[in-house]
Structure formats: structure tokens, C-alpha cells
Write a protein that holds these residues in place. Structure first.
Motif, mmCIF file in Angstrom:
data_model
loop_
_atom_site.group_PDB
_atom_site.id
_atom_site.type_symbol
_atom_site.label_atom_id
_atom_site.label_comp_id
_atom_site.label_asym_id
_atom_site.label_seq_id
_atom_site.Cartn_x
_atom_site.Cartn_y
_atom_site.Cartn_z
ATOM 1 N N PRO A 192 0.499 -0.903 -0.337
ATOM 2 C CA PRO A 192 -0.046 -0.452 0.377
ATOM 3 C C PRO A 192 0.855 1.446 -0.395
ATOM 4 C CG PRO A 192 -0.162 -1.221 2.196
ATOM 5 C CD PRO A 192 0.249 -2.150 1.493
ATOM 6 N N GLN A 193 1.626 1.768 0.745
ATOM 7 C CA GLN A 193 2.752 2.624 0.731
ATOM 8 C C GLN A 193 3.406 2.410 -1.053
ATOM 9 O OE1 GLN A 193 4.669 3.050 4.342
ATOM 10 N NE2 GLN A 193 6.442 4.376 3.190
ATOM 11 N N VAL A 194 3.601 1.746 -1.506
ATOM 12 C CA VAL A 194 4.158 2.233 -2.694
ATOM 13 C C VAL A 194 3.063 2.425 -3.865
ATOM 14 C CG1 VAL A 194 4.680 1.191 -5.206
ATOM 15 C CG2 VAL A 194 6.046 0.041 -3.073
ATOM 16 N N ALA A 195 1.562 2.263 -3.261
ATOM 17 C CA ALA A 195 1.261 2.555 -4.294
ATOM 18 C C ALA A 195 0.668 4.711 -3.603
ATOM 19 C CB ALA A 195 -0.635 1.886 -4.035
ATOM 20 N N VAL A 196 0.406 4.571 -2.386
ATOM 21 C CA VAL A 196 0.051 6.343 -2.226
ATOM 22 C C VAL A 196 1.215 6.844 -2.654
ATOM 23 C CG1 VAL A 196 -0.230 7.088 -0.316
ATOM 24 C CG2 VAL A 196 -1.464 5.175 -0.131
ATOM 25 N N HIS A 197 2.742 6.472 -1.982
ATOM 26 C CA HIS A 197 3.731 6.930 -2.976
ATOM 27 C C HIS A 197 3.711 7.922 -4.463
ATOM 28 C CE1 HIS A 197 7.276 6.724 -4.722
ATOM 29 N NE2 HIS A 197 7.706 7.937 -4.059
ATOM 30 N N ALA A 198 3.468 6.489 -5.016
ATOM 31 C CA ALA A 198 2.632 6.987 -6.907
ATOM 32 C C ALA A 198 2.005 8.226 -6.611
ATOM 33 C CB ALA A 198 2.515 5.813 -7.358
ATOM 34 N N ILE A 199 0.719 8.248 -6.123
ATOM 35 C CA ILE A 199 -0.361 8.951 -6.055
ATOM 36 C C ILE A 199 0.036 10.644 -5.831
ATOM 37 C CG2 ILE A 199 -2.499 9.924 -5.843
ATOM 38 C CD1 ILE A 199 -2.566 7.771 -8.437
ATOM 39 N N ARG A 200 0.293 11.020 -4.687
ATOM 40 C CA ARG A 200 1.645 11.385 -3.592
ATOM 41 C C ARG A 200 1.976 12.208 -4.684
ATOM 42 N NH1 ARG A 200 5.165 12.024 1.673
ATOM 43 N NH2 ARG A 200 5.465 13.869 1.546
ATOM 44 N N ASN A 201 3.008 11.248 -5.688
ATOM 45 C CA ASN A 201 4.164 12.301 -6.568
ATOM 46 C C ASN A 201 3.913 12.739 -7.278
ATOM 47 O OD1 ASN A 201 7.602 11.929 -5.471
ATOM 48 N ND2 ASN A 201 6.447 9.852 -4.649
ATOM 49 N N LEU A 202 2.742 12.346 -7.885
ATOM 50 C CA LEU A 202 1.901 12.550 -8.970
ATOM 51 C C LEU A 202 0.861 14.413 -8.474
ATOM 52 C CD1 LEU A 202 0.324 9.836 -11.278
ATOM 53 C CD2 LEU A 202 2.596 10.597 -11.455
ATOM 54 N N ALA A 203 0.835 14.404 -7.362
ATOM 55 C CA ALA A 203 -0.321 15.398 -7.079
ATOM 56 C C ALA A 203 1.167 15.873 -6.672
ATOM 57 C CB ALA A 203 -0.572 14.610 -5.952
ATOM 58 N N ARG A 204 2.104 15.950 -6.524
ATOM 59 C CA ARG A 204 3.103 16.881 -5.772
ATOM 60 C C ARG A 204 3.273 17.251 -7.813
ATOM 61 N NH1 ARG A 204 7.951 16.966 -6.516
ATOM 62 N NH2 ARG A 204 8.387 15.016 -6.557
ATOM 63 N N ILE A 205 3.629 16.962 -8.096
ATOM 64 C CA ILE A 205 4.731 17.462 -10.066
ATOM 65 C C ILE A 205 3.370 17.626 -10.492
ATOM 66 C CG2 ILE A 205 4.973 16.194 -11.777
ATOM 67 C CD1 ILE A 205 5.897 14.248 -10.859
ATOM 68 N N GLY A 206 2.143 17.348 -10.117
ATOM 69 C CA GLY A 206 0.738 19.041 -10.833
ATOM 70 C C GLY A 206 0.590 19.928 -9.816
ATOM 71 N N MET A 207 0.931 20.276 -8.664
ATOM 72 C CA MET A 207 0.891 21.590 -8.433
ATOM 73 C C MET A 207 0.364 22.544 -8.642
ATOM 74 S SD MET A 207 2.330 21.924 -4.236
ATOM 75 C CE MET A 207 2.001 20.794 -3.506
ATOM 76 N N GLY A 208 -0.707 22.972 -8.683
ATOM 77 C CA GLY A 208 -0.548 24.537 -9.568
ATOM 78 C C GLY A 208 -1.498 24.417 -10.906
ATOM 79 N N ARG A 209 -1.547 22.856 -11.558
ATOM 80 C CA ARG A 209 -2.098 23.196 -12.388
ATOM 81 C C ARG A 209 -3.296 21.770 -12.248
ATOM 82 N NH1 ARG A 209 3.436 21.535 -15.615
ATOM 83 N NH2 ARG A 209 3.835 20.094 -13.274
ATOM 84 N N VAL A 210 -2.822 20.699 -11.775
ATOM 85 C CA VAL A 210 -4.252 20.262 -10.748
ATOM 86 C C VAL A 210 -4.303 19.957 -9.656
ATOM 87 C CG1 VAL A 210 -3.929 18.494 -13.320
ATOM 88 C CG2 VAL A 210 -2.735 17.954 -11.029
ATOM 89 N N ALA A 211 -5.406 19.304 -8.909
ATOM 90 C CA ALA A 211 -6.136 18.861 -7.493
ATOM 91 C C ALA A 211 -6.399 17.778 -7.456
ATOM 92 C CB ALA A 211 -6.414 20.697 -7.187
#
Length: 431
Positions: A192-211
């Protein structure tokens, strides 16, 4: 996740710090594409890869791939109206996904010599293996034209006919905060930590463009794309979906799951459509129901999972041996003109509802080539007559067009959709 010596320097050092935390480190060069698309074993993981599923291919991983144990699903709203920014994000996300699915950190990793700046990777997966992580992206109807009717990105005329607004079904109690979205990313992994890590990183990369609009954690897969194995059980204690499409059944996948070139549109050929439904189960009521009634509701034996009147879970069901309201009878392809879907559902428990009842149920994920002759007619039949409706309620809903797979390191999620020229005649930024 484990680091590697072939990582290119962080792009943040080249772009400056105005967008710190948003830019993505460049992916490894040279032989990276070959490494990320290496041969796979029977689990879908690349041989000798520590459980890494190949990222590149004709179809996105995470659909026909053998179902992993855990899920983190996220729907995003695009917060920019700039087409170039959205394209840049999709390219960055693709590079990050290619690395994370192989067990590598994003960009320069979680630790670097540049301690004055935030790292490229959030770091909670340091030291963990890939755990069969797959990342699957989808495009919602509002990406093509938002709820105000605006064509923000010049792609309204490319919206597929099958990417419909799902109809209202009897018994639905949908929450806007748990429904819809411009984009979705399905992260499946055995950790589960690997799956959460993936979404967290994509959300961080997209900050300011997606939420993130909404998200869902899932455990205990409730269906299997290896249906010769024992079918998992849902939160009601029953096996369901024993006739799921096998990930190795090429003919069935071509017929029922993948969008054909003939069906179109061309940019979606090799892709699919995903229906995501959050289904709340009234488990306290169910737990006070007699075993006989439970088995009549499903049309299955609870212990073995066999269809009523049969001995084994994979025995061909005799639909006439079940009540007319039995879930299996109503959902069976023979009751729906042969319609089949590929299921990848997960159980969830999200605390309580404030009244002492568990907020628990099924996060239903179903892939098909066209929802108009797949999910929609089947759900209409179930919503009208299924005895299971007394114990469940659909509270979240979304539909996404799933583009085909990323072919190589020069490709990116959605490239075919955005190919050509922007409405103002400017290049779309595609390489």
C-alpha cells in the motif's frame, strides 16, 4: 524505492526555483526504454525486476494485469486552462510513472546534495521494491468540455461518443464530492505504501495545474484477472465475478475491453473505458440476515462460492436454479445479451458514518470497450430488480476514457489525443 546511478540531473537545477516542487526530474537516458519494457513472467512482472510490471506497451498496464493486493485511486480536476501546461504535465507524469513502476525514485530522488531545495521524490518508498506497481490514467468528460460548456483545451471535437454522461440509476445516492473528475490515476500495487507514494508524487508534480478532487484507498481485491485461481471475497463474505475476463484471454479482451480502430476515435484505439463506482454496503444489516437469504440474494453458496445447485465456484451456473432477483442471475452475460466487463474492484473501510456504522463497501472498477452496451444496460437491470440493492447503495460515480499504452520513452500519456495543432495554430508541444 531503490535508486540507480543512471538518473539524469534534476530539472529543477535547470528551471530555477520559482516552480520548486512542481518540475519533474528527467528520466534516465539511453537504455531506459529497454529496461522499462523488458520481458514479463506469468504475474505480469518483468523477470528479475523485483516485481516490476513493464510500463511500455500497446495497452496500459493495470487493466489486464493480474490484480494486485492494494489500490490508491485518485480523480483530479485540472486547475489551469492552459493547453501547453496540461501537455507538459502529462509528459512529466509519464516520465515519473515510468520510473516509479520500475521501483526507481522520481527525478533526482528523495536525497541529494542540494539540501536547500525540496527533493524530487517524497521518499516514503525508499528501500521498497516496485511491488508490481501499475499506474493507469484516464480522461473524464469534463476534460473535453467543462460543466460550463467551455472547451478549455481545444479537444471538444475529440470527445468519444461512448464517453457519455452516465444516466441516473434507481437507488443512486451520488455525492458530488466523490464523483467525476477531469483526470484519474489508478495506482495498484502489492504494497500500500508504494501505491500511495505514486499518487502523492503525481499530485506533487501537478501542484498548480491539477488538484485531487477525490480519492479512494482499497484493499482485498474482490475480483481477479486470473479467474482460474480462487475468486476473492467481498465485504459481504461472498465470491462475485467468477466469470471475469482473464488477462490472458486475448480474444475476449479484444471483443469486450479494448477499443478497436473501427470503433474509434483513432486516438483511443487500444484503450478502454473505465467505470468507477463507490458502493456503500450496509454490512450491519447484512450481518443480521440469515445464511439462506444471503445465499439467495447472491445466487451462490457462501462456503464454496459455487452457483446454487452446483459444486464448485467455476461450474457453469444454472440461472433457472436461482431466484429471479438473484445477483448472479441478473448480472450474468446470458441475461444481458452476452455483455461482459473486466472487473478490478477492491474493498474499502473508511471509518464510520457518525452513527456507529462502518463506512465500508466495494470500490467497483470495470473496464469495457463501450459502456453503452456494457456497464449501462447491466446496471439498469441490477438497479431495477437485484435483491442485493437492499444492502448496498451507489454513492460515487465516474467514467473515464483510458488511452492506449505508452509505446516508448518518446511517447507520453494522451499524446495521440493532443496531436496536431492547438486552436490558435501554435504547436501543441508534442515532440
Amino acid at each position: 524505492m531503490t535508486d540507480d546511478a543512471g538518473t539524469s540531473p534534476s530539472r529543477r537545477a535547470l528551471l530555477g526555483w520559482g516552480g520548486a516542487g512542481l518540475a519533474l526530474g528527467a528520466a534516465a537516458a539511453g537504455g531506459a526504454a529497454a529496461a522499462l519494457s523488458g520481458g514479463a513472467d506469468e504475474t505480469g512482472a518483468a523477470a528479475g525486476s523485483g516485481g516490476a510490471v513493464p510500463f511500455y506497451g500497446a495497452h496500459q498496464a493495470g487493466i489486464a494485469t493480474p490484480v494486485q493486493d492494494r489500490l490508491h485511486f485518485a480523480a483530479f480536476d485540472v486547475t489551469t486552462d492552459d493547453r501547453a501546461e496540461l501537455i507538459a504535465l502529462l509528459k512529466e507524469w509519464t516520465k515519473a510513472a515510468a520510473r516509479m513502476t520500475q521501483g526507481h525514485p522520481v527525478g533526482g530522488g528523495a536525497v541529494s546534495d542540494l539540501v536547500e531545495a525540496p527533493p524530487d521524490d517524497t521518499g516514503e518508498a525508499l528501500g521498497l521494491k516496485a511491488s508490481r506497481l501499475t499506474l493507469t490514467i484516464g480522461f473524464g468528460p469534463t476534460l473535453f468540455r467543462d460543466k460550463k460548456g467551455k472547451d478549455r483545451f481545444g479537444i471538444a471535437d475529440r470527445r468519444p461518443e461512448a464517453l457519455i454522461d452516465l444516466p441516473a440509476f434507481p437507488g443512486d445516492n451520488l455525492e458530488a464530492a466523490r464523483s467525476d473528475g477531469d483526470l484519474c490515476v489508478q495506482a495498484c500495487a502489492d504494497d500500500p505504501q508504494v501505491a500511495v507514494h505514486a499518487i502523492r508524487n503525481l499530485a506533487r508534480i501537478g501542484m498548480g495545474r491539477v488538484a485531487i478532487r477525490w480519492s479512494q484507498l482499497g484493499f482485498g481485491k474482490t475480483s481477479s484477472t486470473t479467474p482460474d485461481a480462487q475468486t476473492p471475497r467481498n465485504m459481504l463474505g461472498f465470491k462475485d465475478g467468477t466469470r471475469n475476463i482473464a488477462g490472458t484471454d486475448t480474444a475476449a479482451l479484444d471483443k469486450h475491453v479494448w477499443v478497436s480502430e473501427k470503433a474509434g476515435p483513432a486516438w483511443l484505439a487500444g484503450g478502454s473505458y473505465l467505470v468507477a463506482r463507490r458502493i456503500r454496503m450496509h454490512i450491519e444489516t447484512w450481518d443480521r440476515t440469515s445464511l439462506k437469504e444471503q445465499e439467495d440474494v447472491f445466487g451462490r453458496d457462501k462456503g464454496e462460492g459455487a452457483p446454487q445447485g452446483k459444486q464448485h465456484e467455476h461450474d457453469e451456473p444454472d440461472l433457472r436454479a436461482m431466484l429471479p432477483t438473484a445477483h448472479v442471475r441478473l448480472a450474468h452475460p446470458d441475461s444481458n445479451g452476452g455483455a461482459r466487463i473486466l472487473r478490478r474492484g477492491y474493498s474499502f473501510t473508511d471509518g464510520t458514518d457518525g452513527l456507529g456504522r462502518l463506512d465500508a463497501g466495494l470500490f467497483f472498477l470495470a473496464y469495457q470497450h463501450d459502456v453503452r452496451d456494457g456497464f449501462v444496460p447491466v446496471q439498469r437491470r441490477l438497479a431495477r430488480s437485484d435483491a442485493l440493492n437492499e444492502y448496498i447503495q451507489h454513492v460515487g460515480s465516474a467514467l473515464f476514457a483510458i488511452p492506449p499504452g505508452v509505446r516508448d520513452a518518446d511517447d507520453w500519456w494522451g499524446r495521440a489525443l493532443f496531436s496536431g495543432r492547438a486552436p490558435d495554430g501554435a504547436p501543441d508541444g508534442a515532440p
